[in-house]
Design an enzyme around this catalytic site. Structure first.
Site, PDB file in Angstrom:
ATOM      1  N   LYS A  66      15.392 -44.668  -4.062  1.00  0.00           N
ATOM      2  CA  LYS A  66      14.856 -46.010  -3.778  1.00  0.00           C
ATOM      3  C   LYS A  66      14.443 -46.222  -2.323  1.00  0.00           C
ATOM      4  CE  LYS A  66      17.343 -48.407  -7.446  1.00  0.00           C
ATOM      5  NZ  LYS A  66      18.060 -49.625  -7.824  1.00  0.00           N
ATOM      6  N   ASP A 102      15.262 -55.693  -8.087  1.00  0.00           N
ATOM      7  CA  ASP A 102      16.719 -55.693  -8.307  1.00  0.00           C
ATOM      8  C   ASP A 102      17.373 -57.011  -7.883  1.00  0.00           C
ATOM      9  OD1 ASP A 102      16.978 -53.128  -9.390  1.00  0.00           O
ATOM     10  OD2 ASP A 102      17.118 -52.186  -7.419  1.00  0.00           O
TER      11      ASP A 102
END
Ligand code: ATR
Length: 279
Positions: A66, A102
């Protein structure tokens, strides 16, 4: 197939995203497919080139890529900039746009249960990547953040980051304390409980008005959630966060509204299947 999507990570075989997105495409009759690819860190750049060359419209990114994938993007959305991490990539006119769903996925998952964010107190256990994304998103909603981490220096760094983004934050010891009495939201973001191990302390004394979330998702409660339930708190696992990060990724790619209830059912079905067949 008209459109191709994927998730890349290492490991990746247990990802629930392909089943969740595929169920969504089927329910709306969208001509698309969603695959999973195991990409080792040393092959990330080649994998990104490959996905572009093969005509993928977008892909999700999971651990451990990420942060590393940021340097391979042409631009970042404000959400990705804030999180310092990318979990969703869209190819738009040949440009790689890095996004992050997220934090807002977490916010959406608790919105109804928390009933307002501004001025309320959130205590986060852990100061890793997951905690960072959630803490910054909650701070952006106006919550006061208190970070408790086994390694206090990491909690302090996260507090500084939250302040840089205009939020209010403090840190403390990874242990029970005064914070239990006036917490509105308690979020467990460490990896403790992933393998079914007990949590190192009890939340006895917590306000029974608190909403308690463990971002670990698996059928049945972690010891942490079981303990919170015993104290009379409302509890939630990480399934909602997984669902809404996926729904927001869907909407970033395809526009319109993701079929959230169908996607939720697909997640639950896969988890149940795993419980019975240990796949
Ligand atoms: P993620 O990106 O999933 O958040 P991470 O960045 O490795 O993963 O962070 C893991 C978090 O779990 C950290 O806050 C870590 O605490 P430290 O910073 O002290 O390492 C926390 N953690 C992991 N194992 C733990 C344990 N046994 N007790 C307490 N905290 C633990």
């Amino acid at each position: 197939m008209e459109k191709h999507y994927a998730v890349i990570g290492d490991p990746i075989e247990h990802s629930l995203s392909p089943g969740m997105h595929t169920a969504g495409y089927e329910s709306l009759g969208i001509d698309a497919e969603y695959q999973r690819f195991h990409v080792k860190p040393s092959h990330l750049a080649e994998a990104v080139e490959g996905l572009c060359a093969l005509g993928f419209s977008g892909w999700n990114v999971t651990l451990p890529h990420k942060e590393k994938i940021i340097s391979l993007m042409d631009s970042l959305t404000p959400e990705a900039l804030r999180a310092g991490a990318v979990n969703t990539v869209k190819l738009y006119e040949g440009q790689r746009i890095g996004h992050n769903t997220d934090g807002d996925g977490f916010v959406r998952s608790i919105e109804e249960s928390l009933n307002g964010f501004k001025g309320k107190k959130a205590v986060l256990l852990g100061a890793g990547g997951a905690s960072k994304g959630i803490a910054l998103a909650l701070a952006a909603q106006g919550m006061q953040i208190h970070i408790l981490n086994r390694t206090p220096e990491k909690a302090k760094l996260l507090v500084e980051l939250i302040k840089q983004w205009g939020g209010t934050a403090t840190s403390g010891v990874f242990a029970p304390g005064d914070w239990l009495e006036d917490v509105d939201l308690l979020v467990q973001t460490t990896s403790v409980g992933l393998l079914g191990e007990p949590f190192p302390f009890t939340v006895q004394g917590i306000s029974d008005q608190a909403l308690v979330v463990d971002i670990i998702f698996k059928p049945g409660d972690t010891f942490f959630l079981h303990d919170a339930k015993k104290q009379g708190c409302r509890t939630m696992n990480g399934l909602g966060m997984l669902l809404y990060q996926g729904a927001y990724a869907w909407e970033f790619w395809l526009g319109g509204q993701a079929p959230v209830e169908r996607m939720r059912q697909a997640l639950k079905d896969q988890l149940l299947q795993r419980m019975f067949y240990k796949a």
